[in-house]
Design an enzyme around this catalytic site. Structure first.
Site, PDB file in Angstrom:
ATOM      1  N   ASN A  42       1.158  -1.359   0.428  1.00  9.80           N
ATOM      2  CA  ASN A  42       0.138  -0.204   0.012  1.00  9.80           C
ATOM      3  C   ASN A  42       0.570   1.071   0.102  1.00  9.80           C
ATOM      4  O   ASN A  42       1.976   1.308   0.296  1.00  9.80           O
ATOM      5  CB  ASN A  42      -0.980   0.011   0.808  1.00  9.80           C
ATOM      6  CG  ASN A  42      -0.201  -0.133   2.782  1.00  9.80           C
ATOM      7  OD1 ASN A  42       0.534  -0.323   2.549  1.00  9.80           O
ATOM      8  ND2 ASN A  42      -0.919   0.197   3.552  1.00  9.80           N
ATOM      9  N   ILE A  43       0.383   2.256  -0.887  1.00 10.18           N
ATOM     10  CA  ILE A  43       1.115   3.807  -1.280  1.00 10.18           C
ATOM     11  C   ILE A  43       0.196   4.504  -0.815  1.00 10.18           C
ATOM     12  O   ILE A  43      -0.843   5.181  -1.380  1.00 10.18           O
ATOM     13  CB  ILE A  43       1.475   3.382  -2.293  1.00 10.18           C
ATOM     14  CG1 ILE A  43       2.569   2.703  -3.091  1.00 10.18           C
ATOM     15  CG2 ILE A  43       2.778   5.067  -2.729  1.00 10.18           C
ATOM     16  CD1 ILE A  43       2.937   2.248  -3.829  1.00 10.18           C
ATOM     17  N   GLU A  44       0.325   5.487   0.814  1.00  7.58           N
ATOM     18  CA  GLU A  44      -0.615   6.405   0.976  1.00  7.58           C
ATOM     19  C   GLU A  44      -0.076   8.029   0.671  1.00  7.58           C
ATOM     20  O   GLU A  44       1.096   8.030   0.062  1.00  7.58           O
ATOM     21  CB  GLU A  44      -0.807   6.150   2.708  1.00  7.58           C
ATOM     22  CG  GLU A  44      -1.040   4.863   3.338  1.00  7.58           C
ATOM     23  CD  GLU A  44      -1.463   4.642   4.424  1.00  7.58           C
ATOM     24  OE1 GLU A  44      -1.188   5.577   5.452  1.00  7.58           O
ATOM     25  OE2 GLU A  44      -2.329   4.054   5.097  1.00  7.58           O
ATOM     26  N   GLU A  55      -2.782  -4.436  -3.210  1.00  9.75           N
ATOM     27  CA  GLU A  55      -3.003  -5.566  -4.680  1.00  9.75           C
ATOM     28  C   GLU A  55      -3.209  -4.697  -5.403  1.00  9.75           C
ATOM     29  O   GLU A  55      -2.697  -5.195  -6.776  1.00  9.75           O
ATOM     30  CB  GLU A  55      -4.817  -6.087  -4.054  1.00  9.75           C
ATOM     31  CG  GLU A  55      -4.852  -6.747  -2.641  1.00  9.75           C
ATOM     32  CD  GLU A  55      -5.352  -6.085  -1.460  1.00  9.75           C
ATOM     33  OE1 GLU A  55      -5.066  -5.019  -0.973  1.00  9.75           O
ATOM     34  OE2 GLU A  55      -6.233  -6.200  -0.964  1.00  9.75           O
ATOM     35  N   CYS A  90     -10.371  -4.967   0.196  1.00  8.21           N
ATOM     36  CA  CYS A  90     -10.878  -3.795  -0.404  1.00  8.21           C
ATOM     37  C   CYS A  90     -12.219  -4.291  -1.164  1.00  8.21           C
ATOM     38  O   CYS A  90     -11.716  -4.851  -2.195  1.00  8.21           O
ATOM     39  CB  CYS A  90     -10.287  -2.590   0.621  1.00  8.21           C
ATOM     40  SG  CYS A  90      -9.726  -1.944  -1.445  1.00  8.21           S
ATOM     41  N   CYS A  93     -10.246  -3.515  -4.923  1.00  9.29           N
ATOM     42  CA  CYS A  93      -9.362  -4.205  -5.211  1.00  9.29           C
ATOM     43  C   CYS A  93     -10.192  -5.233  -5.574  1.00  9.29           C
ATOM     44  O   CYS A  93      -9.501  -5.853  -6.686  1.00  9.29           O
ATOM     45  CB  CYS A  93      -8.396  -4.548  -4.306  1.00  9.29           C
ATOM     46  SG  CYS A  93      -7.504  -2.993  -3.421  1.00  9.29           S
TER      47      CYS A  93
END
Ligand code: THU
Length: 130
Positions: A42-44, A55, A90, A93
């Protein structure tokens, strides 16, 4: 490919997580039907809604490298490096996965193995627009 090994790759992918806002690290390991693994994290973003899930990072990496056929994806998520609890994918995804994967895509989580159809029994796809 052993699915436990795929889950271990997802945990490894989570090491690269950029998640300074949520503190929740997620990793995904996507297995192509050719046996190639694409990892993603994940890349916030400070503008929260621009965050990309692990994903989708993995699938976008794979598709951008010419791979569009997948047999399994493992997902691992944790806020404290304990990856023993399942991290369910989620809805966004699942929708992106459904573009490239059939109902039988295997989803490997800490609590067992599922199929895409377990989480997304019906889907919006190109057939929906005919
Ligand atoms: N996240 C994922 O990477 N995958 C999911 O399927 C659910 C959520 C990430 C997004 C965000 O960086 C953090 O988990 C908390 O929502």
């Amino acid at each position: 490919m052993d699915h436990r090994e795929l889950l271990a790759q997802a945990v490894k992918a989570a090491e690269m997580s950029y998640s300074k806002y949520s503190g929740f690290s997620v990793g995904a390991a996507l297995l192509t039907t050719d046996g190639v693994i694409f990892k993603g994290c994940n890349i916030e973003n400070a503008s929260f809604s621009l965050t990309n899930c692990a994903e989708r990072t993995a699938i976008f990496k794979a598709v951008s490298e010419g791979y569009t056929s997948f047999s399994a994806i493992a997902i691992a998520g944790s806020s404290d490096r304990d990856f023993s609890k399942p991290c369910y994918p989620c809805g966004a995804c699942l929708q992106v996965l459904s573009e490239f994967c059939g109902d039988d895509l295997v989803i490997v989580l800490a609590d067992g193995e599922y199929r895409l159809s377990d989480f997304l029994p019906k889907r919006f796809g190109e057939e929906s627009m005919k």
